[in-house]
Design an enzyme around this catalytic site. Sequence first.
Site, PDB file in Angstrom:
ATOM      1  N   GLU A 167       3.943   2.373  -9.023  1.00 25.44           N
ATOM      2  CA  GLU A 167       3.689   3.453 -10.247  1.00 25.44           C
ATOM      3  C   GLU A 167       2.758   2.857 -11.486  1.00 25.44           C
ATOM      4  OE1 GLU A 167       6.460   3.918  -8.770  1.00 25.44           O
ATOM      5  OE2 GLU A 167       6.944   5.981  -8.202  1.00 25.44           O
TER       6      GLU A 167
ATOM      7  N   GLU B  45      11.946   6.237  -4.031  1.00 22.14           N
ATOM      8  CA  GLU B  45      12.945   7.087  -4.793  1.00 22.14           C
ATOM      9  C   GLU B  45      13.687   7.909  -4.129  1.00 22.14           C
ATOM     10  OE1 GLU B  45       9.970   7.728  -8.049  1.00 22.14           O
ATOM     11  OE2 GLU B  45      11.364   7.113  -9.409  1.00 22.14           O
TER      12      GLU B  45
HETATM   13  C1  3H9 Z   1       4.859   8.635  -7.624  1.00 21.94           C
HETATM   14  O1  3H9 Z   1       5.341   8.669  -6.574  1.00 21.94           O
HETATM   15  C2  3H9 Z   1       5.465   9.427  -8.805  1.00 21.94           C
HETATM   16  C3  3H9 Z   1       7.123   9.302  -8.785  1.00 21.94           C
HETATM   17  O2  3H9 Z   1       7.791   8.012  -9.248  1.00 21.94           O
HETATM   18  C4  3H9 Z   1       7.711  10.336  -9.609  1.00 21.94           C
HETATM   19  C5  3H9 Z   1       7.580  11.901  -9.570  1.00 21.94           C
HETATM   20  C6  3H9 Z   1       8.245  12.580 -10.525  1.00 21.94           C
HETATM   21  N1  3H9 Z   1      -0.889  11.174  -2.735  1.00 21.94           N
HETATM   22  O3  3H9 Z   1      -5.151   3.936   0.560  1.00 21.94           O
HETATM   23  P1  3H9 Z   1      -5.707   4.805   1.633  1.00 21.94           P
HETATM   24  C7  3H9 Z   1      -4.523   9.410   0.375  1.00 21.94           C
HETATM   25  S1  3H9 Z   1       3.377   8.299  -8.025  1.00 21.94           S
HETATM   26  C8  3H9 Z   1      -1.835  11.930  -2.321  1.00 21.94           C
HETATM   27  O4  3H9 Z   1      -7.049   4.870   2.223  1.00 21.94           O
HETATM   28  P2  3H9 Z   1      -4.330   2.850   3.399  1.00 21.94           P
HETATM   29  C9  3H9 Z   1      -5.752   8.638  -0.188  1.00 21.94           C
HETATM   30  O5  3H9 Z   1      -6.334   9.374  -1.243  1.00 21.94           O
HETATM   31  C10 3H9 Z   1       2.733   7.628  -6.409  1.00 21.94           C
HETATM   32  N2  3H9 Z   1      -2.765  11.236  -1.470  1.00 21.94           N
HETATM   33  O6  3H9 Z   1      -4.847   4.241   3.156  1.00 21.94           O
HETATM   34  C11 3H9 Z   1      -6.714   8.417   0.916  1.00 21.94           C
HETATM   35  O7  3H9 Z   1      -7.108  10.159   1.076  1.00 21.94           O
HETATM   36  P3  3H9 Z   1      -8.702  10.321   1.422  1.00 21.94           P
HETATM   37  C12 3H9 Z   1       3.294   6.409  -6.227  1.00 21.94           C
HETATM   38  C13 3H9 Z   1      -2.720   9.748  -1.198  1.00 21.94           C
HETATM   39  O8  3H9 Z   1      -3.742   2.941   4.812  1.00 21.94           O
HETATM   40  C14 3H9 Z   1      -5.516   8.859   2.052  1.00 21.94           C
HETATM   41  O9  3H9 Z   1      -4.255   9.038   1.541  1.00 21.94           O
HETATM   42  N3  3H9 Z   1       2.638   5.810  -4.722  1.00 21.94           N
HETATM   43  C15 3H9 Z   1      -1.506   9.187  -1.817  1.00 21.94           C
HETATM   44  O10 3H9 Z   1      -5.145   1.813   3.125  1.00 21.94           O
HETATM   45  C16 3H9 Z   1      -5.241   7.269   2.769  1.00 21.94           C
HETATM   46  O11 3H9 Z   1      -5.350   6.282   1.593  1.00 21.94           O
HETATM   47  C17 3H9 Z   1       1.643   5.045  -4.769  1.00 21.94           C
HETATM   48  O12 3H9 Z   1       1.027   4.885  -5.831  1.00 21.94           O
HETATM   49  C18 3H9 Z   1      -0.524   9.748  -2.483  1.00 21.94           C
HETATM   50  N4  3H9 Z   1       0.660   9.295  -3.141  1.00 21.94           N
HETATM   51  O13 3H9 Z   1      -3.128   2.721   2.229  1.00 21.94           O
HETATM   52  C19 3H9 Z   1       0.917   4.904  -3.397  1.00 21.94           C
HETATM   53  N5  3H9 Z   1      -1.472   7.885  -1.322  1.00 21.94           N
HETATM   54  O14 3H9 Z   1      -8.625   9.715   3.047  1.00 21.94           O
HETATM   55  C20 3H9 Z   1      -0.547   5.057  -3.239  1.00 21.94           C
HETATM   56  C21 3H9 Z   1      -2.677   7.901  -0.715  1.00 21.94           C
HETATM   57  O15 3H9 Z   1      -8.873  11.822   1.259  1.00 21.94           O
HETATM   58  N6  3H9 Z   1      -1.211   5.005  -2.113  1.00 21.94           N
HETATM   59  N7  3H9 Z   1      -3.191   9.043  -0.410  1.00 21.94           N
HETATM   60  O16 3H9 Z   1      -9.411   9.370   0.754  1.00 21.94           O
HETATM   61  C22 3H9 Z   1      -1.462   3.823  -1.447  1.00 21.94           C
HETATM   62  O17 3H9 Z   1      -1.178   2.556  -2.017  1.00 21.94           O
HETATM   63  C23 3H9 Z   1      -2.029   3.840  -0.322  1.00 21.94           C
HETATM   64  O18 3H9 Z   1      -2.715   4.719  -0.022  1.00 21.94           O
HETATM   65  C24 3H9 Z   1      -1.184   3.303   1.053  1.00 21.94           C
HETATM   66  C25 3H9 Z   1      -1.972   3.496   2.199  1.00 21.94           C
HETATM   67  C26 3H9 Z   1      -0.670   1.712   0.820  1.00 21.94           C
HETATM   68  C27 3H9 Z   1       0.123   4.376   1.037  1.00 21.94           C
END
Ligand code: 3H9
Length: 695
Positions: free
Chosen positions: A125, A105
């Site tokens: 999301e 975004e």
């Molecule tokens: C949003 O954006 C709302 C908006 O539209 C509007 C707002 C107004 N935040 O998955 P991994 C941490 S909603 C904080 O093992 P990978 C995760 O907990 C968000 N932490 O790595 C982990 O921590 P820990 C929309 C996050 O390489 C570490 O990073 N975005 C976030 O297998 C490693 O993660 C999503 O839904 C986060 N957003 O995969 C994306 N993301 O080591 C969510 C990750 O302490 N994330 N962490 O356990 C993912 O899909 C995967 O993490 C990603 C990396 C593909 C990025």
Amino acid sequence: MNQVVKLDRHDVIAIITINYPPVNALSAAVRRGLVDSVNAAISDPEVKAIVLTCAGRTFIAGDDIKEFGKPPQPPSWNEMMAVLENSPKPIVAAIHGNGLGGGLEVALVCHFRVATQDAKLGLPEVKLGLLPGAGGTQRLPRAVGPELAVKMIVGGDPISAADALKYGLIEEIVVDPASGGEAFARKVLAEKRPLRRLRDDDSKLAAAKADRSIFTDAVTEMTKKARGREAPFVAAGAVGFAIDLPFEEGLRRELEGFNKLFAGGQSKAQQYAFFAERAAKKIAGLPEGTESRPVNRVAIIGAGTMGGGIAMSFANAGIAVTLVETSQEQLKRGMGVMQKNWEATAKRGGIPQDAPAKRMALINGVVGLENVKKADLIIEAVFETMAVKKEVFSKLDQYAKPGAVLASNTSYLSIDEIAKATKRPQDVLGMHFFSPANVMKLCEVVRAAKTAPDALATAVSIAREIAKVPVVVGVCHGFVGNRMYDRSGKQAEKLLFEGALPQQVDAVMTKFGMPMGTFVMHDMAGLDIGWLSRKERGVKSEIADALCEAGRYGLKAGKGYYKYEAGSRAPLPDPEVERLIGETLERLGLKRRVVSDDEVLERLMYPIINEGAKILEEGIASRPSDLDVVWLYGFGWPIYRGGPMYWADQIGLDKVLAKLKEFHASLGDDFKPAPLLENLVAEGKKFGELKQPAR
Ligand code: 3H9
């Protein structure tokens, strides 16, 4: 600018770099740094264009989910987005790794976007029970058209950089994000390109404005599998606002939808599930610095349903396997099943047309156990009896090279016992895949008493490599998933003896959100297998036996607990089954009563929770959330209910315990409350408050 955002200037180009590991999530500090950097670049008269890029492995992966639910800190998202979008100087977002959620975004309010070849761009999301709440539902349709926007926003899966280029989401593919972004910014200046603000560009909405079916067809397609989840529908509605309403109004309605979902229970459960899955990656008690063993070759023993499914999972991930059988005939049959399976998927458009041949080429079918000699990981998936397993493992002991990890796919048997058949119990563990193994994502990695830490780490890492969700569990009958499930299955059967019908029990389960009910599942698996095994053991299950005696073997026979029309897999309630059940009950002198749906649900689900508590007590699993992950990925538990242990916390453990006690008094020891559950209730605590084990 601050500790997480850096501002540099390369003559006329300002380079803003976010450095907030692990995934550059948009925490308050990142938002502050970003706003300050953009403002500083705007006020610097030397700067003519701005590049936004990230350090580390990825572009911004979204809002900082770890800050969800905490008091909001300035600057607000609105403020940040306005500063970026209204910048009079062009801003180029340079994306590598993942540009997800709020990250994409942010890129969409920039005036131009470039990405590296391996980048993934998406708005996931919905997977957190939300919708993109920072303009994504309004700007993405303007960037790529509503059809693709619906796919990305309602489905939640990212697209590749190549597709992003094809559909106009990015301008260019670059080799390096920072230097590529900078080169592109110079091009923008040299060509005097006007700033492109997506909010002002409705050109890609025109077709859907003229013909709404472009939008509605995409929504119908993408919400087919939404099964009880609210977010996909609200998200789809928000994309509709982009077509129907002026931009600002659309933005306002999007935020309304976001806030509604954010406040709801589904999103909380889905956020919980996100962290539960990540917590499961942390193996309790693994010594610091444990490395996995290198795995270059994999062998699978047995080309039956499970072995074949496991082999397919490896080939799906592009990993070659040696598939071992005892005869050419068995091998041919197993290979044929895999080929047919892939061909059917290719026909449905699930995989490319050339994929079946390519994947088959990765499977080297052979006869004879001596063929495992070069394998670094051997997964046994042979007949489920201890004697057969032990025979295979004792032979593996002769053939497998030193240090090879020896895994059994047993669903119930003791890995400690199997390990005794070898002289290398440190290399033996369980890798319990769930059926169909090429589809279900769960892999219980069973740590036996003597399993070496690096063997365990190897199994976990290879499971992840083939896109499974590994959960480490201990040895007990049925491990975590089946042990818990069997409690529920037993009650499902018992309910039939009291007056419930298969269709009532199954309907309660599917209404709750499970993908299918127990009896449909029995029909799919075939009732005759259990019948034969009961006969061998001299055990009876009167209703199931009566069905089999009437030739009702399940789906394959066109009749079981349900009837099936020729060529159809749709279960139809059958009066004949009701008659058979009635007769059986009469013969046994049992009276039918009306069983309420509430009772059915409690009888099916509370024993699962209770058994989960026992599993935790015994240390078979490390954390309640691990049990939830098992249910989410092994049995299709509805993600918007988090998992059985999380669900129990939401109901209130005191209520669950009170019901268990009531059932215990009337129905016996199947409902005897677990001491852990009683203790938690006594202390006024939840499963979620149990101490987390060390990494
Ligand atoms: C949003 O954006 C709302 C908006 O539209 C509007 C707002 C107004 N935040 O998955 P991994 C941490 S909603 C904080 O093992 P990978 C995760 O907990 C968000 N932490 O790595 C982990 O921590 P820990 C929309 C996050 O390489 C570490 O990073 N975005 C976030 O297998 C490693 O993660 C999503 O839904 C986060 N957003 O995969 C994306 N993301 O080591 C969510 C990750 O302490 N994330 N962490 O356990 C993912 O899909 C995967 O993490 C990603 C990396 C593909 C990025």
